[in-house]
Design a protein around this motif. Structure first.
Motif, PDB file in Angstrom:
ATOM      1  N   LYS A 147       0.832  -1.209   0.000  1.00 19.23           N
ATOM      2  CA  LYS A 147       0.000   0.000   0.000  1.00 19.23           C
ATOM      3  C   LYS A 147       0.865   1.257   0.000  1.00 19.23           C
ATOM      4  O   LYS A 147       0.564   2.235  -0.707  1.00 19.23           O
ATOM      5  CB  LYS A 147      -0.920  -0.009   1.217  1.00 19.23           C
ATOM      6  CG  LYS A 147      -1.953   1.096   1.223  1.00 19.23           C
ATOM      7  CD  LYS A 147      -2.824   1.027   2.469  1.00 19.23           C
ATOM      8  CE  LYS A 147      -3.611  -0.267   2.526  1.00 19.23           C
ATOM      9  NZ  LYS A 147      -4.529  -0.309   3.698  1.00 19.23           N
ATOM     10  N   GLU A 169      -8.392 -10.011  -3.539  1.00 21.01           N
ATOM     11  CA  GLU A 169      -9.141  -8.907  -2.937  1.00 21.01           C
ATOM     12  C   GLU A 169      -8.234  -8.013  -2.094  1.00 21.01           C
ATOM     13  O   GLU A 169      -8.329  -6.779  -2.155  1.00 21.01           O
ATOM     14  CB  GLU A 169     -10.281  -9.445  -2.078  1.00 21.01           C
ATOM     15  CG  GLU A 169     -11.118  -8.344  -1.425  1.00 21.01           C
ATOM     16  CD  GLU A 169     -12.280  -8.882  -0.615  1.00 21.01           C
ATOM     17  OE1 GLU A 169     -13.068  -8.072  -0.108  1.00 21.01           O
ATOM     18  OE2 GLU A 169     -12.400 -10.125  -0.508  1.00 21.01           O
ATOM     19  N   ASN A 170      -7.337  -8.626  -1.326  1.00 22.35           N
ATOM     20  CA  ASN A 170      -6.414  -7.840  -0.506  1.00 22.35           C
ATOM     21  C   ASN A 170      -5.468  -7.005  -1.365  1.00 22.35           C
ATOM     22  O   ASN A 170      -5.151  -5.862  -1.029  1.00 22.35           O
ATOM     23  CB  ASN A 170      -5.594  -8.766   0.392  1.00 22.35           C
ATOM     24  CG  ASN A 170      -6.414  -9.388   1.499  1.00 22.35           C
ATOM     25  OD1 ASN A 170      -7.434  -8.836   1.909  1.00 22.35           O
ATOM     26  ND2 ASN A 170      -5.974 -10.528   1.990  1.00 22.35           N
ATOM     27  N   SER A 173      -7.351  -4.044  -2.965  1.00 24.82           N
ATOM     28  CA  SER A 173      -7.734  -3.020  -1.991  1.00 24.82           C
ATOM     29  C   SER A 173      -6.639  -1.980  -1.771  1.00 24.82           C
ATOM     30  O   SER A 173      -6.916  -0.885  -1.291  1.00 24.82           O
ATOM     31  CB  SER A 173      -8.094  -3.678  -0.655  1.00 24.82           C
ATOM     32  OG  SER A 173      -6.936  -4.196  -0.010  1.00 24.82           O
ATOM     33  N   THR A 174      -5.404  -2.303  -2.136  1.00 27.15           N
ATOM     34  CA  THR A 174      -4.302  -1.355  -1.962  1.00 27.15           C
ATOM     35  C   THR A 174      -4.238  -0.338  -3.095  1.00 27.15           C
ATOM     36  O   THR A 174      -3.525   0.659  -2.986  1.00 27.15           O
ATOM     37  CB  THR A 174      -2.953  -2.091  -1.915  1.00 27.15           C
ATOM     38  OG1 THR A 174      -2.663  -2.651  -3.206  1.00 27.15           O
ATOM     39  CG2 THR A 174      -2.963  -3.195  -0.871  1.00 27.15           C
ATOM     40  N   GLU A 205     -13.175  -8.630  -8.407  1.00 32.77           N
ATOM     41  CA  GLU A 205     -12.821  -7.657  -7.387  1.00 32.77           C
ATOM     42  C   GLU A 205     -12.779  -6.244  -7.944  1.00 32.77           C
ATOM     43  O   GLU A 205     -13.096  -5.294  -7.261  1.00 32.77           O
ATOM     44  CB  GLU A 205     -11.471  -8.017  -6.753  1.00 32.77           C
ATOM     45  CG  GLU A 205     -11.473  -9.342  -6.027  1.00 32.77           C
ATOM     46  CD  GLU A 205     -12.584  -9.461  -5.004  1.00 32.77           C
ATOM     47  OE1 GLU A 205     -13.030  -8.421  -4.474  1.00 32.77           O
ATOM     48  OE2 GLU A 205     -13.022 -10.583  -4.734  1.00 32.77           O
ATOM     49  N   HIS A 209     -14.852  -3.307  -6.303  1.00 36.02           N
ATOM     50  CA  HIS A 209     -14.074  -2.171  -5.845  1.00 36.02           C
ATOM     51  C   HIS A 209     -14.582  -0.887  -6.498  1.00 36.02           C
ATOM     52  O   HIS A 209     -14.786   0.115  -5.831  1.00 36.02           O
ATOM     53  CB  HIS A 209     -12.599  -2.395  -6.187  1.00 36.02           C
ATOM     54  CG  HIS A 209     -11.695  -1.285  -5.745  1.00 36.02           C
ATOM     55  ND1 HIS A 209     -11.403  -1.043  -4.429  1.00 36.02           N
ATOM     56  CD2 HIS A 209     -11.025  -0.343  -6.460  1.00 36.02           C
ATOM     57  CE1 HIS A 209     -10.585  -0.013  -4.327  1.00 36.02           C
ATOM     58  NE2 HIS A 209     -10.342   0.436  -5.545  1.00 36.02           N
ATOM     59  N   THR A 212     -17.769   0.809  -5.163  1.00 34.05           N
ATOM     60  CA  THR A 212     -17.728   1.485  -3.862  1.00 34.05           C
ATOM     61  C   THR A 212     -17.204   2.908  -3.973  1.00 34.05           C
ATOM     62  O   THR A 212     -17.225   3.655  -3.006  1.00 34.05           O
ATOM     63  CB  THR A 212     -16.817   0.707  -2.889  1.00 34.05           C
ATOM     64  OG1 THR A 212     -15.476   0.732  -3.376  1.00 34.05           O
ATOM     65  CG2 THR A 212     -17.293  -0.726  -2.765  1.00 34.05           C
TER      66      THR A 212
END
Length: 213
Positions: A147, A169-170, A173-174, A205, A209, A212
């Motif tokens: 990140k 997904e992880n 998310s970054t 994903e 993502h 949102t």
């Protein structure tokens, strides 16, 4: 500098398969991937060039091919890019002499990432994120470090290292632009199904993502 919004799936050869097997697997998986990296440290320039010909004859587009380290072969065979590592020529020199190539740089720290950006790299491979058999004894850098790289480096970041479909997904998310996979596809029992699983995970994903935002 071209920065694409969609997520990218890069697949890297493992150095553990014959040319015939590499071409055979690539023929089946290429519709599901965005970049195929030919990373074969022991191959000669002639072998690399012949492999490009065999891959294109098998239907793999030149725009999906990236050769590690050998910018000369990548340029002569008109593939999309070259991937540079710590042992390679500096990014700025390669960029100057081979302006047609997309240049990826493999980095392992913020310092290396910023230096590659300053020298003109087009994208970065950063990792290893998780522990992986290809980097035995080297702990993963983790999501938080990924990140930080994404937030502080104005380049597309492709995460690499021990990533399974369930971990996509992880990664997404970054803000990373994609993932790179080696043995998870090329050495799986069913490379085609593995490629499909990564493809579905990364694009599923992306949709979630984006909704949102």
């Amino acid at each position: 500098m071209e920065i694409e919004k969609r997520r990218r799936l890069h697949v890297i050869s493992t150095g553990q398969q014959s040319r015939e097997e590499l071409v055979k697997v690539s023929r089946t998986i290429h519709p599901y991937i965005d970049m195929l990296h030919i990373r074969e440290k022991s191959w000669t320039g002639e072998e690399l060039a012949e492999t490009v010909d065999e891959l294109t004859a098998a239907g793999v587009p030149l725009r999906k091919l990236c050769i590690h380290d050998r910018a000369d072969i990548a340029s002569m065979k008109h593939v999309r890019g070259v991937q540079l590592g710590h042992h390679s020529a500096p990014v700025n020199l390669v960029k100057k002499d081979f302006p047609s190539l997309k240049i990826g740089s493999s980095v392992h720290s913020m310092h290396e990432a910023l230096l590659a950006y300053e020298q003109g790299a087009d994208f970065l491979l950063y990792g290893n994120i998780y522990e992986t058999t290809s980097k035995q004894g080297k702990p993963g850098t983790g999501i938080e470090n990924l990140k930080d790289i994404v937030m502080n480096t104005p380049l597309p970041i492709i995460a690499i290292g021990g990533i399974s479909p369930g971990q996509v997904e992880n990664i997404v998310s970054t803000g990373a632009k994609g993932i790179a996979v080696l043995s998870g596809i090329f050495l799986s029992e069913n490379p085609l199904e593995a490629a499909r699983a990564y493809y579905k995970a990364i694009h599923k994903e992306v949709k979630q993502h984006d909704e949102t935002i």
